[in-house]
Design a protein around this motif. Structure first.
Motif, short mmCIF file in Angstrom:
data_model
loop_
_atom_site.label_atom_id
_atom_site.label_comp_id
_atom_site.label_asym_id
_atom_site.label_seq_id
_atom_site.Cartn_x
_atom_site.Cartn_y
_atom_site.Cartn_z
N SER A 147 0.82 -1.21 0.00
CA SER A 147 0.00 0.00 0.00
C SER A 147 0.86 1.27 0.00
CB SER A 147 -0.98 0.00 1.18
OG SER A 147 -0.31 -0.11 2.41
N TYR A 148 2.07 1.19 0.53
CA TYR A 148 2.96 2.35 0.50
C TYR A 148 3.36 2.69 -0.94
CZ TYR A 148 7.14 5.16 1.35
OH TYR A 148 8.10 6.15 1.33
N PRO A 149 3.92 1.74 -1.71
CA PRO A 149 4.19 2.07 -3.12
C PRO A 149 2.92 2.31 -3.92
CG PRO A 149 4.69 -0.24 -2.69
CD PRO A 149 4.44 0.40 -1.36
N LEU A 150 1.79 1.69 -3.51
CA LEU A 150 0.52 1.95 -4.21
C LEU A 150 0.16 3.43 -4.10
CD1 LEU A 150 -2.09 0.87 -5.65
CD2 LEU A 150 -3.06 0.55 -3.36
N GLY A 151 0.36 4.00 -2.92
CA GLY A 151 0.11 5.43 -2.74
C GLY A 151 0.98 6.26 -3.67
N GLY A 152 2.27 5.89 -3.74
CA GLY A 152 3.17 6.61 -4.63
C GLY A 152 2.77 6.43 -6.09
N ALA A 153 2.43 5.19 -6.46
CA ALA A 153 2.10 4.88 -7.86
C ALA A 153 0.84 5.60 -8.31
CB ALA A 153 1.93 3.37 -8.03
N VAL A 154 -0.21 5.56 -7.47
CA VAL A 154 -1.48 6.20 -7.85
C VAL A 154 -1.29 7.71 -7.97
CG1 VAL A 154 -3.82 6.73 -7.04
CG2 VAL A 154 -2.97 4.39 -6.92
N ALA B 230 -3.02 -13.15 4.88
CA ALA B 230 -3.89 -12.27 4.08
C ALA B 230 -3.10 -11.05 3.62
CB ALA B 230 -5.11 -11.84 4.91
N GLY B 231 -2.28 -10.48 4.52
CA GLY B 231 -1.46 -9.32 4.16
C GLY B 231 -0.45 -9.67 3.09
N ILE B 232 0.15 -10.85 3.20
CA ILE B 232 1.15 -11.28 2.20
C ILE B 232 0.49 -11.44 0.83
CG2 ILE B 232 2.64 -13.21 1.51
CD1 ILE B 232 3.31 -13.58 4.50
N ILE B 233 -0.73 -12.01 0.82
CA ILE B 233 -1.44 -12.20 -0.45
C ILE B 233 -1.68 -10.85 -1.12
CG2 ILE B 233 -3.68 -12.87 -1.42
CD1 ILE B 233 -3.70 -15.15 0.71
N VAL B 234 -2.19 -9.88 -0.33
CA VAL B 234 -2.50 -8.57 -0.92
C VAL B 234 -1.21 -7.86 -1.33
CG1 VAL B 234 -3.50 -6.30 -0.46
CG2 VAL B 234 -4.70 -8.37 0.27
N MET B 235 -0.18 -7.95 -0.51
CA MET B 235 1.12 -7.34 -0.82
C MET B 235 1.64 -7.86 -2.17
SD MET B 235 4.69 -8.08 1.18
CE MET B 235 4.93 -9.70 0.45
N THR B 236 1.55 -9.18 -2.33
CA THR B 236 2.05 -9.79 -3.56
C THR B 236 1.26 -9.33 -4.78
OG1 THR B 236 2.66 -11.72 -2.24
CG2 THR B 236 2.64 -12.02 -4.62
N ALA B 237 -0.08 -9.32 -4.62
CA ALA B 237 -0.93 -8.89 -5.73
C ALA B 237 -0.67 -7.43 -6.06
CB ALA B 237 -2.40 -9.10 -5.37
N LEU B 238 -0.42 -6.61 -5.03
CA LEU B 238 -0.23 -5.18 -5.26
C LEU B 238 1.03 -4.89 -6.07
CD1 LEU B 238 -1.33 -3.47 -1.90
CD2 LEU B 238 -2.46 -3.35 -4.13
N TYR B 239 2.01 -5.76 -6.02
CA TYR B 239 3.23 -5.54 -6.80
C TYR B 239 2.87 -5.40 -8.28
CZ TYR B 239 8.10 -5.93 -8.23
OH TYR B 239 9.34 -5.67 -8.76
N THR B 240 2.04 -6.34 -8.74
CA THR B 240 1.58 -6.28 -10.13
C THR B 240 0.67 -5.07 -10.36
OG1 THR B 240 1.73 -8.67 -10.41
CG2 THR B 240 0.25 -7.50 -11.90
#
Lengths: 299, 268
Positions: free
Chosen positions: A42-49, A92-102
């Motif tokens: 979610s940290y890089p997601l914030g930067g990316a968005v 659950a956090g690892i699953i979302v973290m992994t998906a968020l990379y893509t």
């Protein structure tokens, strides 16, 4: 003296930008008592968005708000996987973290987005204040002042929330889930609210850092949870954990001290490649020192 | 049956069902409580006492039978949905209170039992005044320590606080699951006196599970003995007043022999 001043300025600037991360991690790590790895996404997601919207000309405030919303969404995803599918919260956090990379790569379209020519909320605020006759210049001190004001507002809002009926229920969810359920609280919902706020704050950090550094990068979130946890623990070792206000101040001061220690490590000749080791050592120290103190002094 | 506050009919719960280790914790259990009943429940380990309470609050879902509370079927309702009407205290003081939060925050959460929680401040000056009065009435001096962390209280103080939390919002049903068992005798007596007073003042329909036959005889208006997941003895009024511990032990042995000779053998 000049060197010390530049270290402190850099610490304050980077520390305040990361302080929102500290607040976010505080909620999951302290109140929910688990390391929420969603943060790494979610940290890089914030930067990316934020970056992707800024380069296509979206207003910096709207872009930053969208980043916060995206982070909150990531938190909701983790909460739903955990509560509805009964999957362990760390997994659950690892699953979302992994998906968020893509997701982050898709959002940015590439591994790195430069914002050097794009506007930022800092430039916007400086322009508005100057239009009112303030005469500010772009620079570290201005960034520090603006971020500090934003941080105080977010902290007050968070502290106020944690004292509401809903806020008490969110806090109790991590502490004694059986009890708060027996008082009629749907803990699936409070977990979702807590994770949304946490990851929204973490994404805000990512969005602000990207605008300050002038780029968003797919690798910017690596090890970020450890950074946040180290900061929360350093702050707690100093301030204790006795009240909401102390918790929040401790998380913020913890981030500042963490940044100071990292800046010092670089000054004494360590290379950037050494920083993860320094972070690991700081986390270990923050965990071990309070325990050793109990053993030696008996508190 | 329509007059009953709580009605369990044919409630069955088997742990590890379908395996050779299957245990019938509740076996077609029938029990009805009238409004205002204060029922004490005794029985040996594994008789199903705790499982019954857990089924009533929703922590255990029966595979057969129905549980009705004040006319509404709650058999399969989620824990948090039925919680508005049911206060429960467990044996462990840590289970019914939140250690890292303050006394007033714990009570504020309990005051909102079963209600929607929004963004209003939890501990308002008005609520604080009310809590001071309520705490002063239980006579432990806690009214002067509203912002103290619950973790700093003794076990007895925590159970007294748990009692106030369970009764603050006037539930339809109060469930006490050996709530004195972890306390020393003197503290247990004080907490039990407080329990009795709060139950009377609120005219609360109450189920109290205990291991202590003396307590079971002394308190409440009705005594129920459970064995092998069923009610095997149900005594009220004058009959209950005439009970003695030796008499009860005798009844208990009779009953366990009886059930052993028919039910258990049939099940095996």
């Amino acid at each position: 003296m000049i060197q010390l001043q530049s270290i402190l300025t850099s610490m304050a600037e980077q520390g305040l930008l990361f302080a929102f991360l500290g607040l976010g991690v505080l909620i999951t790590f302290r109140f929910f008592r688990f390391p929420d790895l969603t943060a790494e996404g979610s940290y890089p997601l914030g930067g990316a968005v934020a970056a992707s919207l800024l380069v296509v000309g979206v207003d910096p405030f709207a872009a930053t708000a969208a980043a916060v919303a995206a982070g909150a969404g990531a938190g909701v995803a983790t909460a739903l996987i955990h509560t509805k599918l009964k999957i362990n919260n760390i997994i659950a956090g690892i699953i979302v973290m992994t998906a968020l990379y893509t997701v982050n790569l898709r959002v940015m379209g590439r591994a790195n987005v430069s914002l050097l020519t794009a506007p930022s909320i800092y430039e916007d605020i400086v322009r508005w204040l100057n239009a009112l006759g303030f005469g500010l210049r772009d620079g570290a001190m201005t960034t520090i002042a603006i971020t500090a004001v934003l941080l105080v507002l977010v902290s007050i809002a968070l502290a106020a929330f944690l004292r509401t009926d809903l806020g008490l229920a969110v806090r109790a969810t991590g502490e004694n889930e059986t009890m708060i359920r027996s008082l009629g609280v749907d803990t699936d919902r409070t977990k979702m609210i807590g994770l949304a706020i946490s990851n929204g704050a973490i994404a805000l950090s990512g969005a602000l850092v990207a605008q300050n550094h002038g780029f968003a990068d797919i690798g910017m979130g690596i090890g970020i949870l450890v950074t946040g946890a180290a900061a929360v623990l350093i702050g707690e070792a100093i301030f204790g954990d006795r009240s909401i206000a102390r918790w929040i101040v401790a998380a913020i001061v913890g981030v500042l001290i963490y940044r100071l220690l990292v800046a010092l490590a670089l000054r004494v000749g360590m290379q950037p490649v050494d920083l993860k080791f320094v972070t690991a050592a700081l986390l270990l120290a923050a965990l071990a020192v309070p325990r050793l103190r109990v053993r030696l002094v008996g508190r | 049956m329509s007059a009953a506050m709580l009605a369990l009919e044919g409630v069955t719960k088997t742990f590890m069902a379908g395996t050779p280790n299957a245990v019938a914790a509740l076996d077609r259990l029938d029990l009805a409580l009238a409004a205002g009943d204060f029922v004490t429940v005794i029985g040996s380990n594994g008789a199903g006492k705790s499982t019954m309470l857990r089924a009533i609050v929703g922590l255990v879902e029966p595979e057969q039978g129905s549980i009705r509370l004040d006319g509404a079927d709650i058999t399969h309702e989620k824990v948090h949905r039925r919680a508005g009407a049911i206060g429960r205290i467990a044996q462990d003081p840590h289970e019914s209170t939140c250690a890292v939060m303050s006394i007033e925050e714990n009570l504020a959460m309990a005051a909102k039992r079963g209600q929607r929680r929004g963004l209003a401040r939890a501990v308002t000056p008005a609520l604080r005044e009310r809590l001071r009065t309520e705490l002063a009435a239980i006579g432990l001096g806690l009214e002067a320590r509203l912002d103290a962390r619950v973790g700093t209280l003794s076990g007895g103080q925590r159970q007294a606080l748990a009692l106030l939390m369970a009764t603050l919002a006037r539930p339809k049903l109060l469930l006490l699951d050996e709530h004195l068992a972890s306390l020393d005798p003197k503290t247990a007596e004080a907490v039990m006196q407080l329990t009795d007073r709060l139950v009377r003042e609120g005219a609360l329909t109450t189920l109290m599970v205990t291991h202590n036959m003396h307590e079971a005889i002394r308190w409440g208006n009705r005594l129920v003995m459970m064995h092998a997941g069923r009610v095997v003895l149900d005594v009220a009024g004058a009959d209950k007043a005439g009970l003695t511990v030796p008499g009860l032990v005798e009844r208990f042995h009779e009953v366990s022999r009886e059930t052993l000779s028919d039910d258990r053998v049939l099940l095996a």
